[in-house]
Motif scaffolding. Structure first.
Motif, mmCIF file in Angstrom:
data_model
loop_
_atom_site.group_PDB
_atom_site.id
_atom_site.type_symbol
_atom_site.label_atom_id
_atom_site.label_comp_id
_atom_site.label_asym_id
_atom_site.label_seq_id
_atom_site.Cartn_x
_atom_site.Cartn_y
_atom_site.Cartn_z
ATOM 1 N N TYR A 173 0.839 -1.201 0.000
ATOM 2 C CA TYR A 173 0.000 0.000 0.000
ATOM 3 C C TYR A 173 0.874 1.252 0.000
ATOM 4 O O TYR A 173 0.716 2.155 -0.838
ATOM 5 C CB TYR A 173 -0.929 -0.030 1.212
ATOM 6 N N THR B 284 -6.559 5.462 -6.076
ATOM 7 C CA THR B 284 -7.554 5.798 -5.054
ATOM 8 C C THR B 284 -8.914 5.212 -5.396
ATOM 9 O O THR B 284 -9.610 4.683 -4.519
ATOM 10 C CB THR B 284 -7.667 7.326 -4.918
ATOM 11 N N GLY C 93 -8.781 1.627 -4.722
ATOM 12 C CA GLY C 93 -8.810 1.418 -3.273
ATOM 13 C C GLY C 93 -10.212 1.515 -2.711
ATOM 14 O O GLY C 93 -10.601 0.730 -1.834
ATOM 15 N N SER D 249 -12.161 -1.514 -0.863
ATOM 16 C CA SER D 249 -12.699 -1.395 0.496
ATOM 17 C C SER D 249 -14.176 -1.785 0.535
ATOM 18 O O SER D 249 -14.628 -2.419 1.487
ATOM 19 C CB SER D 249 -12.522 0.041 0.999
ATOM 20 N N SER E 222 -5.994 -10.262 -2.320
ATOM 21 C CA SER E 222 -5.296 -8.986 -2.414
ATOM 22 C C SER E 222 -3.943 -9.153 -3.104
ATOM 23 O O SER E 222 -3.565 -8.342 -3.957
ATOM 24 C CB SER E 222 -5.100 -8.392 -1.011
ATOM 25 N N GLY F 83 -4.630 -0.574 -6.666
ATOM 26 C CA GLY F 83 -5.499 0.125 -5.723
ATOM 27 C C GLY F 83 -6.548 -0.807 -5.143
ATOM 28 O O GLY F 83 -6.842 -0.776 -3.942
ATOM 29 N N ALA G 77 -4.910 -2.854 -2.563
ATOM 30 C CA ALA G 77 -4.661 -2.075 -1.352
ATOM 31 C C ALA G 77 -5.933 -1.888 -0.539
ATOM 32 O O ALA G 77 -5.919 -1.976 0.691
ATOM 33 C CB ALA G 77 -4.068 -0.717 -1.715
ATOM 34 N N GLY G 78 -7.049 -1.635 -1.233
ATOM 35 C CA GLY G 78 -8.325 -1.456 -0.537
ATOM 36 C C GLY G 78 -8.726 -2.688 0.247
ATOM 37 O O GLY G 78 -9.213 -2.595 1.383
ATOM 38 N N TRP H 232 -10.716 6.500 1.696
ATOM 39 C CA TRP H 232 -10.314 6.655 0.301
ATOM 40 C C TRP H 232 -11.005 7.856 -0.351
ATOM 41 O O TRP H 232 -10.388 8.610 -1.111
ATOM 42 C CB TRP H 232 -10.651 5.387 -0.487
#
Length: 442
Positions: free
Chosen positions: A8, A57, A60, A64, A83, A111, A114-115, A393
């Motif tokens: 990340y 972003t 991400g 999420s 991931s 991204g 990372a999320g 985010w």
């Protein structure tokens, strides 16, 4: 698990370090057009590069939002493997990209990885850690993020060349592949195994994590630090073992935990850390022009060093006290940066930025990640984490989007008024931190 956080941080900084060479700005007549069958750069203007960077972003945010489904369906271990697959695919695609489209898709995939990763990590660590050291271990996630940022900044000095910039992305892909194949040694969360009705696997997981675990019925045991605070769904939740996002928003007893997590993450981004770090190069380079190439790395080193104190202080002072100290330092630093810029006092601005980074690293950086799994009951932790990190985010994207336009609007073309934007950040951080303190009573 730690690799997800390192990746990340790695990709937060990766393209920024490679921007000049990647976008064909740093080329001369001796630079070859192709190297090993791939173009040595991909032409991009500032707008295109900003769009490619922002896809991290957006990815991400999507990751999420999807993370709670991945955690509840595949477990913490399975979500981590997912991931690593996404990051390997995205980094590899970016590394072999010959067009803007390819590198943009790769950026979105890393991204996405990372999320998912930053949602899974805090929950998994909280579920396997002893309560006495849970906060200490949780702070380690922020340390891993800073290490990832610092690694790419150091690599930028050696690999930011037409022939070598792709190695930065290949290394990321290689680390994710290693993480995927090594993930079989990860022990699945005993809390997750208990919730899905696998008591034998849960006991084996506990025995693997804790050698002194006594095999007995979990309801009668007083020696199961991993699950002693496990909360069960209320009768109103029926037989559901997990809470979906729609249920989360319609369950009154979960709203306080949700507000705590959301305001903690909002405060982290409204502190303006990413905007301050971006602007710090311009400010500190004026004070130290001979060391301009090393300014960004120096700031990251300060951030890295100041991440160690909360590892030892978080259990002694408590989460709320660390947040208070961090917010107070950040607000005062914003005011000092604003005053220094408006008054033309670069030294004051430089010192204030350094103090701001130190203040952020002590509380605003690590504490939000630590408290999410602590305030959320385990059956709702994945959903609450998903919402909170999605807000993180979104705020990250908004702050990055409005910072420079807001600075220019408030300054109205006057360089002596460029500091006004930092007063806005100070006020926004004060409001969000007060909201956080209202709900977080610990």
């Amino acid at each position: 698990m730690v690799l997800s956080y390192i990746q990340y941080g790695y990709h937060i900084s990766a393209l920024n370090q490679l921007q000049d060479v990647l976008t064909c700005r740093r080329i001369d007549t001796s630079t070859p057009v192709h190297h090993m069958g791939l173009p040595t750069c991909i032409p991009m203007n500032d707008a295109t590069f900003s769009l490619v960077t922002s896809l991290f972003t957006i990815g991400g945010l999507c990751g999420s939002l999807f993370a709670n489904i991945a955690m509840d369906r595949y477990g913490r271990k399975g979500a981590t493997r997912l991931s690593s697959v996404c990051n390997a695919a995205g980094a590899l695609l970016s590394a072999v990209a010959a067009s803007v489209t390819a590198i943009a898709v790769g950026r979105f995939l890393v991204g996405l990885a990372a999320g998912i990763g930053i949602c899974v990590g805090p929950i998994y660590l909280a579920e396997i850690a002893h309560p006495n050291i849970r906060g200490n271990i949780g702070v380690g996630t922020q340390l891993a993020i800073v290490i990832g940022i610092m690694v790419t900044q150091v690599m930028g000095f050696g690999f930011a060349t037409p022939k070598h910039w792709r190695l930065v992305l290949f290394i990321s892909a290689a680390l994710s592949i290693i993480q995927f194949f090594m993930s079989h040694i990860i022990t699945e969360s005993p809390v997750y195994l208990k919730r899905i009705g696998l008591p034998e696997q849960q006991k084996r997981a506990l025995q693997r994590l804790w050698n002194d675990y006594v095999s007995r019925d979990s309801e009668e045991s007083a020696e199961q630090p991993l699950i002693e605070n496990e909360e069960r769904p209320s009768p109103g939740m029926g037989d559901r073992t997990t809470v979906t996002l729609p249920q989360l928003f319609h369950t009154p007893e979960l709203r306080r935990a949700l507000f705590i997590a959301v305001f903690a993450m909002t405060s982290q981004q409204l502190s303006g850390i990413n905007a301050v770090l971006y602007y710090s190069n311009a400010i500190l380079s004026r004070a130290l022009p001979a060391l301009a190439p090393y300014v960004s790395l120096a700031i990251t080193v300060v951030n890295f060093l100041m991440t160690f104190p909360p590892i030892f202080l978080i259990e002694r002072l408590g989460r709320k006290q660390l947040m208070r100290l961090s917010v107070a330092g950040a607000i005062l630093s914003h005011l000092a940066v604003g005053y220094g810029l408006d008054a033309g006092m670069v030294t004051i601005s430089s010192i204030a930025i350094t103090v701001f980074v130190m203040s952020f690293a002590v509380g605003l950086g690590p504490v939000p990640f630590v408290i999410i799994p602590e305030v959320a009951p385990s059956y709702a932790s994945s959903s609450i984490s998903s919402v909170a990190l999605s807000v993180n985010w979104i705020m990250n994207f908004v702050v990055g989007l409005v910072f420079l336009p807001l600075r220019n609007f408030l300054a109205n073309g006057d360089p002596t008024k460029e500091g006004r934007v930092f007063y806005v950040f100070a006020g926004a951080l004060l409001c969000s931190s007060l909201a956080f303190s209202k709900f977080y009573k610990r």
